[in-house]
Structures are given as structure tokens and as C-alpha cells.
Motif scaffolding. Structure first.
Motif, PDB file in Angstrom:
ATOM      1  N   HIS A 110      23.492 -58.094  24.141  1.00 57.23           N
ATOM      2  CA  HIS A 110      22.849 -59.235  24.794  1.00 57.23           C
ATOM      3  C   HIS A 110      22.876 -59.083  26.316  1.00 57.23           C
ATOM      4  O   HIS A 110      23.286 -59.971  27.056  1.00 57.23           O
ATOM      5  N   VAL A 111      22.385 -57.916  26.741  1.00 58.14           N
ATOM      6  CA  VAL A 111      22.280 -57.582  28.163  1.00 58.14           C
ATOM      7  C   VAL A 111      20.846 -57.197  28.516  1.00 58.14           C
ATOM      8  O   VAL A 111      20.314 -57.626  29.545  1.00 58.14           O
ATOM      9  N   LEU A 112      20.210 -56.398  27.666  1.00 60.43           N
ATOM     10  CA  LEU A 112      18.896 -55.842  27.996  1.00 60.43           C
ATOM     11  C   LEU A 112      17.864 -56.936  28.276  1.00 60.43           C
ATOM     12  O   LEU A 112      16.969 -56.756  29.109  1.00 60.43           O
ATOM     13  N   GLU A 113      18.011 -58.072  27.614  1.00 58.84           N
ATOM     14  CA  GLU A 113      17.059 -59.162  27.810  1.00 58.84           C
ATOM     15  C   GLU A 113      17.242 -59.875  29.148  1.00 58.84           C
ATOM     16  O   GLU A 113      16.406 -60.700  29.537  1.00 58.84           O
ATOM     17  N   HIS A 114      18.303 -59.556  29.865  1.00 59.22           N
ATOM     18  CA  HIS A 114      18.568 -60.196  31.149  1.00 59.22           C
ATOM     19  C   HIS A 114      17.902 -59.467  32.316  1.00 59.22           C
ATOM     20  O   HIS A 114      18.057 -59.883  33.463  1.00 59.22           O
TER      21      HIS A 114
END
Length: 295
Positions: free
Chosen positions: A164-168
């Protein structure tokens, strides 16, 4: 190479058709991005948050966003530690051969690398990486590096986790390129992101945790995530639907309050219903992909 800048670049996704109107418009209450629009491609399902931000790091100053899980009560933390402990063991099994170095990119409160360090062999080096120079509270026996100081790990990591990092990032293509640079040849990366086509978005509407505005800058479909990973020169090993613990954040947004232990355990009590609905519809709350850097 500068490993912390991809989070601040914008991408136009020229191959996408976003149509003439946004899928959803959200009032975030955040002073840096009070109103955002989410546009979704009619071809691949990929979503983008507009307007783009020149530098998203300002959203995370002082670890005050919900990404850092700073307010977990004792029982909540204990349950998360149990779940993350089992996750840590399964992640280590994704690597063929000896695991010498593990890095968790965008480590948040540090719980995951701490539990990976407990599950790994004593001679395995485990690192948590994030924006800040000082380590998070939960880092445990793992080591901590800021993005700025983590260049020493480039080309040396056997297992890189990115939950849940790439979407940031407004430019996930550039960020994935930087993530790939950490991996040794044949190194493994595990990426998990929210699913833009989650079954719960119609139920919760603007309150659905998968939107998490303005922090989520892009919104992946199953197709767009695989396309990104393959275009980045990585070999896809497996894909998995994930039933994520999103109900507590969705209820908090719906009720206009901060996430708390009561909402967390309400979400936990509804988990069998959540899991069944996501499995039946094949529209999970999150998507996980395991890929390898070719030799």
C-alpha cells in the motif's frame, strides 16, 4: 540515483481514455488538497487523482496520517502483530534460496520489518525504509533507513516488500523503476495495492477506504497493476486477491470520526461476510502481485 524523488513526479498515462467527467469528486478536508477528482480509464480501469501534487511528501509530515497507525490500542496492536507475523513468514517463503537482505519500502510504523526480522534467519539483514530520518516506534530488531540514505541497498535486496505504497505516487512508473533498482538479479518484489474495482465502493460510496483521498494518487485495477509491473521489466510470478482490513476506515469516514478500536473490532467481526462477498464477486479490496527481477 535518487531513490526518494519518484513520489513527487506526475504521469499523464497517455494510453488511457479517461473520458469527459470524473468517476467521483471528493471533499477531503485536507488543507493541501481540499477537493479532488478521481478519473478512471474506460480501457484498463486504471484511476488517477487530479489535480496531481508536485510533492506528496508534505502529506506525511510528522507521521500524522492514518498510514502510520499511531493510535492503535493494545488489543488492536496485538491482533495486528499476530496477522503481520503470519504474513512475515509467508513473505520469506516467496524467495528461492538464501534470503540475505529484506527491505520494506514505505514501512509506516515499522511493524512488518520488525516481524520479518523475528521470522528470518539470524544472519538476514532486514530494513524498513521511509521518508523520515528517525526510525518508527515499531521497528524492533530491524534496521531503519530513510529513502535518502538507502542507496547502499541498491542491487542487494533479495526480498522487497511494498504494501500500500505504490498508489501514493503520482508517477508509479518512476517509483517502480526505483523499487526495481533495490533488487539483486532474481530478487523478488511483493506489491499490494487497493483495488479500484472493489465490491465495497458502491456500498460505502465516497466513504470507501479505498479512495483514501488525497493520499491515494492512483487507483489500480487488476489489469493496470499487471501492465505496470510487466512494463517495468519484472517477471510476474503470482497474483492474489486480498481481503484487506478496510471496513474500520470506511466506517470512520462514513460516521465522520477517527478510526478507533471499536470500529476496528466491528470490522473484524464482519470479516467473514467481507471475505465471502469479495470471493463471490471476485472484486477484492486489495490486489497482491509477486514478481522477480530477471537475472
Amino acid at each position: 540515483m535518487t531513490v526518494h524523488t519518484a513520489l513527487s513526479e506526475a504521469s499523464d498515462h497517455p494510453s488511457c481514455d479517461f473520458g469527459s467527467k470524473p468517476r467521483i469528486v471528493l471533499d477531503t478536508g485536507h488543507p493541501l488538497a481540499p477537493r479532488i477528482e478521481i478519473w478512471q480509464c474506460s480501457l484498463c480501469g486504471h484511476g488517477v487523482t487530479r489535480p496531481p501534487m508536485a510533492d506528496v511528501s508534505v502529506l506525511y509530515e510528522n507521521r500524522e496520517s492514518e498510514d502510520y497507525l499511531a493510535r492503535d490500542s493494545g488489543p488492536v496492536r496485538a491482533l495486528k502483530a499476530f496477522v503481520f507475523g503470519r504474513l512475515a513468514q509467508s513473505l520469506l517463503r516467496q524467495v528461492d534460496g538464501k534470503v540475505r537482505a529484506v527491505a520494506d519500502y514505505g514501512t509506516g510504523n515499522g511493524m512488518l520489518p520488525a516481524l520479518i526480522a523475528e521470522a528470518a534467519d539470524p544472519d538476514t539483514s532486514v530494513y524498513g525504509l521511509d521518508f523520515f530520518e528517525d526510525p518508527p516506534a515499531e521497528i524492533g530488531r530491524a534496521s531503519y533507513m530513510s529513502f535518502r540514505s538507502s542507496t547502499a541497498l541498491l542491487g542487494k535486496v533479495d526480498l522487497l516488500t511494498c504494501f500500500h505504497v505504490l498508489e501514493h505516487s503520482d508517477n508509479p512508473e518512476a517509483l517502480l523503476s526505483e523499487l526495481k533498482a533495490y533488487l539483486r538479479p532474481n530478487g523478488t518484489i511483493v506489491i499490494e495495492v487497493p483495488n479500484v474495482d472493489c465490491v465495497w465502493t458502491p456500498w460505502f460510496g465516497k466513504s470507501c477506504a479505498n479512495w483514501y483521498a488525497p493520499y491515494h494518487r492512483v487507483h489500480f485495477s487488476r489489469r493496470s497493476l499487471r501492465k505496470l509491473v510487466e512494463a517495468g521489466g519484472l517477471e510476474v510470478i503470482s497474483e492474489r486477491d486480498i481481503c484487506g482490513p478496510t471496513f474500520a476506515l470506511s466506517f470512520a469516514s462514513l460516521f465522520g470520526c477517527r478510526p478507533n478500536a471499536g470500529l476496528f473490532f466491528l470490522g473484524a467481526s464482519l470479516r467473514p461476510f467481507q471475505w465471502g462477498a469479495e470471493r463471490l464477486t471476485r472484486r477484492p479490496s486489495a490486489l497482491r502481485i509477486v514478481a522477480r527481477r530477471p537475472a
